[in-house]
Design an enzyme around this catalytic site. Sequence first.
Site, PDB file in Angstrom:
ATOM      1  N   ASP A 239     -88.022 140.902  15.715  1.00 42.39           N
ATOM      2  CA  ASP A 239     -88.969 142.019  15.755  1.00 42.39           C
ATOM      3  C   ASP A 239     -90.450 141.675  15.581  1.00 42.39           C
ATOM      4  OD1 ASP A 239     -86.380 142.868  15.469  1.00 42.39           O
ATOM      5  OD2 ASP A 239     -86.882 144.583  14.227  1.00 42.39           O
TER       6      ASP A 239
ATOM      7  N   ARG B 165     -90.924 143.143   5.274  1.00 42.94           N
ATOM      8  CA  ARG B 165     -90.754 143.943   6.493  1.00 42.94           C
ATOM      9  C   ARG B 165     -92.006 143.826   7.387  1.00 42.94           C
ATOM     10  NH1 ARG B 165     -86.099 145.609   8.300  1.00 42.94           N
ATOM     11  NH2 ARG B 165     -87.299 147.137   9.481  1.00 42.94           N
TER      12      ARG B 165
ATOM     13  N   TRP C 219     -89.181 138.015  10.571  1.00 41.37           N
ATOM     14  CA  TRP C 219     -89.076 136.970  11.600  1.00 41.37           C
ATOM     15  C   TRP C 219     -90.305 136.073  11.624  1.00 41.37           C
ATOM     16  CZ3 TRP C 219     -84.686 135.797  14.183  1.00 41.37           C
ATOM     17  CH2 TRP C 219     -83.641 136.742  14.122  1.00 41.37           C
TER      18      TRP C 219
ATOM     19  N   GLU D 121     -79.523 139.519   4.539  1.00 38.30           N
ATOM     20  CA  GLU D 121     -79.908 139.624   5.956  1.00 38.30           C
ATOM     21  C   GLU D 121     -80.611 138.327   6.399  1.00 38.30           C
ATOM     22  OE1 GLU D 121     -82.619 142.850   6.650  1.00 38.30           O
ATOM     23  OE2 GLU D 121     -82.468 142.708   8.838  1.00 38.30           O
TER      24      GLU D 121
HETATM   25  C1  9YW Z   1     -84.225 147.232  14.836  1.00 37.86           C
HETATM   26  C2  9YW Z   1     -79.889 144.976  12.945  1.00 37.86           C
HETATM   27  C3  9YW Z   1     -81.167 144.560  13.658  1.00 37.86           C
HETATM   28  C4  9YW Z   1     -81.026 143.192  14.319  1.00 37.86           C
HETATM   29  C5  9YW Z   1     -82.359 142.617  14.763  1.00 37.86           C
HETATM   30  C6  9YW Z   1     -83.322 142.683  13.601  1.00 37.86           C
HETATM   31  C7  9YW Z   1     -83.450 144.126  13.130  1.00 37.86           C
HETATM   32  C8  9YW Z   1     -84.338 146.252  13.713  1.00 37.86           C
HETATM   33  O1  9YW Z   1     -82.193 144.566  12.685  1.00 37.86           O
HETATM   34  O2  9YW Z   1     -83.935 144.954  14.129  1.00 37.86           O
HETATM   35  O3  9YW Z   1     -84.577 148.381  14.580  1.00 37.86           O
HETATM   36  O4  9YW Z   1     -83.744 146.900  15.910  1.00 37.86           O
HETATM   37  O5  9YW Z   1     -84.549 142.133  13.920  1.00 37.86           O
HETATM   38  O6  9YW Z   1     -82.201 141.297  15.226  1.00 37.86           O
HETATM   39  O7  9YW Z   1     -80.161 143.273  15.402  1.00 37.86           O
HETATM   40  O8  9YW Z   1     -79.455 143.975  12.087  1.00 37.86           O
END
Ligand code: 9YW
Length: 411
Positions: free
Chosen positions: A160, A193, A341, A384
Amino acid sequence: MADATTCDREARAILAKNDRGGYTVPTANLYPYQWNWDSVFAAIGFAEHDMDRAWTEIETLFRGQWSNGMVPHILFHQVDPGYFPGPDVWRGVGPIPSSGISQPPIAGTFVRWLLDRNPGAQPRARALFKPLMDWHRWFMTWRNEGGAIVVTHPWETGRDNCPDWDGPFAAIEPEGVEQYYRRDTTHVVEEERPRRYDYDRYLYLVKLGAECGWDEAQLKDTTPFRVADPTMTFTLLRSTRDLKAMAERFKEPVDEIDRWIAEMEDGSERLWNAEAGTYDCYDIRAGKHTGVVSNASFLSWYAGVGGDRMLEQFDRIAGLTKYYVPSTDPAHPAYEPKRYWRGPVWAMMNMLVATGLGEAGHVDRAKALTDNTRALISKNGFAEYFDPTNGAPAGGRDFTWTAAVWLAWAS
Ligand code: 9YW
């Protein structure tokens, strides 16, 4: 440090706890829906003790496939006010309320993986074959820039807020985004976050897509965010190779698949940043590389491209922090070891990287990375993601994909 048997038990309990009946959520509260690549990882975790449940996880995901072939990144099976943005903001146009973008296509690879371990389930794999082909065709039709695969939203890559988006985001003025209330920071501390600056742009891009009914032809021309990405290109290429193996097994034609493979092998070169000596993202709108060595850069072995081009970078980065692979190069100015990330270690990315390393003959490095990640999890739990400097758990807890890769490694 918990012993392996205790961890196995805990990991199974996490999958059971996050099971909502036919699909799992990544973790309660923070992510209360079905996410695309999370579910595929969940499946390989279930495969350790319940093959039937493993297949069901992926079958449920494909129930949300759109008529144009796209498989959404989130399926909103049941509305939950704890997550924002929900189905009313996304306004997906598929059979199940959903987001309007996809996620790294690892499903083909792991359907083959399940089939290898459970040959008796061939009819289930066969039933998934056409939907998988349709999904891959959607990428090759709409997201193909000379064989490099592009995203229209950072969320699509699953990475993200990585620094690769800093350049493309600086060119976006998030006009017309209505006031919103984030829920993620009610579940996880803000320092772990994305920033508000990023969220404004995430929502702006969702608004653009929703306003045109997620019309890919229109978005291709109009969106300011069109970035070729190693996660997407390398996972799609790898998954296409696995589709080919299944096609041969099922006596299906392979010509179209072969064309896709050849195109993506060429397209991978567009992600090679010779100046920085790494695979990185390529911003189509700006016509330049993003210049970040990320954990996605090391998926080249998993995709079967580039030989050992990334080996020197890998060895350099592996030596910088106690736990690796950090999601952003610690030598990069944007590196932040706790912020999502922009630095933390992600166990499931490590699984993909280690798989590629092992297949390329770097068995010692693959084992060292797997051992390092297993030690990280057994000391710090099924978080996570983790701070690479000291392993401190971060983000959501009791996380499905961390539990799942633990079990997949154990099985
Ligand atoms: C979003 C669920 C997801 C993952 C992603 C991660 C985060 C948030 O959480 O995304 O709203 O998509 O970056 O890789 O799939 O775990």
